[in-house]
Design a protein around this motif. Structure first.
Motif, PDB file in Angstrom:
ATOM      1  N   LYS A 135      35.494  27.879  36.236  1.00 44.50           N
ATOM      2  CA  LYS A 135      34.739  28.410  35.102  1.00 44.50           C
ATOM      3  C   LYS A 135      35.038  29.897  34.878  1.00 44.50           C
ATOM      4  CE  LYS A 135      30.047  28.785  33.357  1.00 44.50           C
ATOM      5  NZ  LYS A 135      28.640  28.556  33.630  1.00 44.50           N
ATOM      6  N   CYS A 136      35.057  30.658  35.934  1.00 37.44           N
ATOM      7  CA  CYS A 136      35.268  32.094  35.824  1.00 37.44           C
ATOM      8  C   CYS A 136      36.703  32.408  35.387  1.00 37.44           C
ATOM      9  CB  CYS A 136      34.922  32.780  37.141  1.00 37.44           C
ATOM     10  SG  CYS A 136      34.268  34.439  36.932  1.00 37.44           S
ATOM     11  N   LYS A 137      37.657  31.593  35.810  1.00 40.39           N
ATOM     12  CA  LYS A 137      39.052  31.786  35.392  1.00 40.39           C
ATOM     13  C   LYS A 137      39.177  31.595  33.882  1.00 40.39           C
ATOM     14  CE  LYS A 137      43.718  30.108  36.316  1.00 40.39           C
ATOM     15  NZ  LYS A 137      44.532  29.193  37.118  1.00 40.39           N
ATOM     16  N   GLU A 138      38.490  30.599  33.338  1.00 42.15           N
ATOM     17  CA  GLU A 138      38.519  30.356  31.896  1.00 42.15           C
ATOM     18  C   GLU A 138      37.842  31.493  31.130  1.00 42.15           C
ATOM     19  OE1 GLU A 138      36.635  26.572  31.439  1.00 42.15           O
ATOM     20  OE2 GLU A 138      38.376  25.468  32.192  1.00 42.15           O
ATOM     21  N   SER A 139      36.805  32.068  31.722  1.00 39.87           N
ATOM     22  CA  SER A 139      36.067  33.149  31.068  1.00 39.87           C
ATOM     23  C   SER A 139      36.779  34.496  31.170  1.00 39.87           C
ATOM     24  CB  SER A 139      34.677  33.285  31.686  1.00 39.87           C
ATOM     25  OG  SER A 139      33.951  32.105  31.527  1.00 39.87           O
ATOM     26  N   ASN A 140      37.717  34.616  32.098  1.00 41.95           N
ATOM     27  CA  ASN A 140      38.412  35.884  32.344  1.00 41.95           C
ATOM     28  C   ASN A 140      39.923  35.688  32.378  1.00 41.95           C
ATOM     29  OD1 ASN A 140      35.996  37.718  33.026  1.00 41.95           O
ATOM     30  ND2 ASN A 140      35.678  35.928  34.316  1.00 41.95           N
ATOM     31  N   PRO A 141      40.536  35.274  31.264  1.00 40.22           N
ATOM     32  CA  PRO A 141      41.972  34.956  31.283  1.00 40.22           C
ATOM     33  C   PRO A 141      42.871  36.160  31.587  1.00 40.22           C
ATOM     34  CG  PRO A 141      41.133  34.919  29.041  1.00 40.22           C
ATOM     35  CD  PRO A 141      39.950  35.065  29.952  1.00 40.22           C
ATOM     36  N   GLU A 142      42.457  37.354  31.196  1.00 39.80           N
ATOM     37  CA  GLU A 142      43.285  38.537  31.452  1.00 39.80           C
ATOM     38  C   GLU A 142      43.329  38.865  32.947  1.00 39.80           C
ATOM     39  OE1 GLU A 142      45.335  40.101  29.335  1.00 39.80           O
ATOM     40  OE2 GLU A 142      44.739  38.468  28.000  1.00 39.80           O
ATOM     41  N   ILE A 143      42.207  38.718  33.614  1.00 40.79           N
ATOM     42  CA  ILE A 143      42.168  38.949  35.061  1.00 40.79           C
ATOM     43  C   ILE A 143      42.945  37.842  35.768  1.00 40.79           C
ATOM     44  CG2 ILE A 143      40.669  39.112  37.087  1.00 40.79           C
ATOM     45  CD1 ILE A 143      38.520  40.274  35.195  1.00 40.79           C
ATOM     46  N   ALA A 144      42.798  36.595  35.278  1.00 42.08           N
ATOM     47  CA  ALA A 144      43.475  35.445  35.892  1.00 42.08           C
ATOM     48  C   ALA A 144      44.995  35.617  35.874  1.00 42.08           C
ATOM     49  CB  ALA A 144      43.071  34.161  35.187  1.00 42.08           C
ATOM     50  N   LYS A 145      45.529  36.236  34.833  1.00 39.49           N
ATOM     51  CA  LYS A 145      46.978  36.454  34.740  1.00 39.49           C
ATOM     52  C   LYS A 145      47.489  37.383  35.836  1.00 39.49           C
ATOM     53  CE  LYS A 145      47.230  35.923  29.741  1.00 39.49           C
ATOM     54  NZ  LYS A 145      47.434  36.636  28.467  1.00 39.49           N
ATOM     55  N   LYS A 146      46.623  38.244  36.341  1.00 33.59           N
ATOM     56  CA  LYS A 146      47.021  39.224  37.354  1.00 33.59           C
ATOM     57  C   LYS A 146      46.883  38.699  38.779  1.00 33.59           C
ATOM     58  CE  LYS A 146      45.539  42.968  34.351  1.00 33.59           C
ATOM     59  NZ  LYS A 146      44.576  44.046  34.151  1.00 33.59           N
ATOM     60  N   LEU A 147      46.284  37.501  38.933  1.00 36.21           N
ATOM     61  CA  LEU A 147      46.052  36.939  40.264  1.00 36.21           C
ATOM     62  C   LEU A 147      46.978  35.766  40.529  1.00 36.21           C
ATOM     63  CD1 LEU A 147      42.137  36.970  40.335  1.00 36.21           C
ATOM     64  CD2 LEU A 147      43.701  38.641  41.319  1.00 36.21           C
ATOM     65  N   ALA A 148      47.303  35.564  41.788  1.00 37.32           N
ATOM     66  CA  ALA A 148      48.130  34.433  42.212  1.00 37.32           C
ATOM     67  C   ALA A 148      47.328  33.606  43.213  1.00 37.32           C
ATOM     68  CB  ALA A 148      49.418  34.932  42.852  1.00 37.32           C
ATOM     69  N   THR A 149      47.612  32.317  43.259  1.00 42.19           N
ATOM     70  CA  THR A 149      46.915  31.405  44.162  1.00 42.19           C
ATOM     71  C   THR A 149      47.707  31.231  45.446  1.00 42.19           C
ATOM     72  OG1 THR A 149      46.038  30.221  42.255  1.00 42.19           O
ATOM     73  CG2 THR A 149      45.941  29.084  44.365  1.00 42.19           C
ATOM     74  N   CYS A 150      47.025  31.329  46.555  1.00 42.26           N
ATOM     75  CA  CYS A 150      47.636  31.125  47.868  1.00 42.26           C
ATOM     76  C   CYS A 150      48.094  29.673  47.990  1.00 42.26           C
ATOM     77  CB  CYS A 150      46.596  31.453  48.949  1.00 42.26           C
ATOM     78  SG  CYS A 150      47.098  31.001  50.621  1.00 42.26           S
ATOM     79  N   PRO A 151      49.309  29.425  48.487  1.00 44.57           N
ATOM     80  CA  PRO A 151      49.775  28.040  48.625  1.00 44.57           C
ATOM     81  C   PRO A 151      49.062  27.271  49.748  1.00 44.57           C
ATOM     82  CG  PRO A 151      51.396  29.559  49.508  1.00 44.57           C
ATOM     83  CD  PRO A 151      50.332  30.396  48.871  1.00 44.57           C
ATOM     84  N   PHE A 152      48.358  27.968  50.621  1.00 46.10           N
ATOM     85  CA  PHE A 152      47.687  27.316  51.738  1.00 46.10           C
ATOM     86  C   PHE A 152      46.217  27.029  51.463  1.00 46.10           C
ATOM     87  CE2 PHE A 152      51.061  29.998  53.589  1.00 46.10           C
ATOM     88  CZ  PHE A 152      51.886  28.968  54.011  1.00 46.10           C
ATOM     89  N   ASN A 153      45.619  27.770  50.512  1.00 49.60           N
ATOM     90  CA  ASN A 153      44.211  27.571  50.193  1.00 49.60           C
ATOM     91  C   ASN A 153      43.995  28.016  48.752  1.00 49.60           C
ATOM     92  OD1 ASN A 153      41.405  27.655  49.893  1.00 49.60           O
ATOM     93  ND2 ASN A 153      41.081  28.298  52.006  1.00 49.60           N
ATOM     94  N   ALA A 154      43.699  27.070  47.870  1.00 50.23           N
ATOM     95  CA  ALA A 154      43.539  27.368  46.446  1.00 50.23           C
ATOM     96  C   ALA A 154      42.347  28.261  46.162  1.00 50.23           C
ATOM     97  CB  ALA A 154      43.415  26.072  45.659  1.00 50.23           C
ATOM     98  N   ARG A 155      41.487  28.458  47.143  1.00 51.88           N
ATOM     99  CA  ARG A 155      40.343  29.356  46.958  1.00 51.88           C
ATOM    100  C   ARG A 155      40.729  30.817  47.155  1.00 51.88           C
ATOM    101  NH1 ARG A 155      35.440  26.147  50.026  1.00 51.88           N
ATOM    102  NH2 ARG A 155      35.738  24.188  48.928  1.00 51.88           N
TER     103      ARG A 155
END
Length: 104
Positions: A30-50
């Motif tokens: 939910k927060c990723k959808e609400s904050n697309p500009e911040i989401a573009k600057k973050l990467a997901t860890c391949p070992f833990n999606a959290r």
């Protein structure tokens, strides 16, 4: 306790969001959808999606990620080494005879 579903976790998108561990995956979506500009600057860890970290810090996070220890033995044994019984016995499976004639 890391396994406590009631512990609070800080949201990587909005720093003042404190989310209970059991709700954290839903909050991330939910927060990723609400904050697309911040989401573009973050990467997901391949070992833990959290684990969402700044893109520039991903390689450093990967080398230090605690969840890597849980994943690597499983990944290595599944994809890099054939099961031990196949090494010893070899495969005895044979395709069943085919009664179809595609030419007729």
């Amino acid at each position: 306790d890391v396994l406590d579903p009631e512990r609070l976790i800080q949201c990587p998108f909005v720093k003042h969001h404190q989310i209970r561990a059991r709700r954290f995956p839903y909050h991330l979506v939910k927060c990723k959808e609400s904050n697309p500009e911040i989401a573009k600057k973050l990467a997901t860890c391949p070992f833990n999606a959290r684990h969402l970290v700044p893109r520039a810090d991903l390689s450093d996070h990967i080398t230090k990620c605690n969840d890597k220890a849980f994943m690597e033995p499983d990944v290595v044994s599944r994809f890099c080494e054939p099961p031990q019984e196949q090494l010893n016995n070899g495969s005895t499976w044979q395709a069943p005879p085919c009664n179809e004639d595609w030419e007729t």
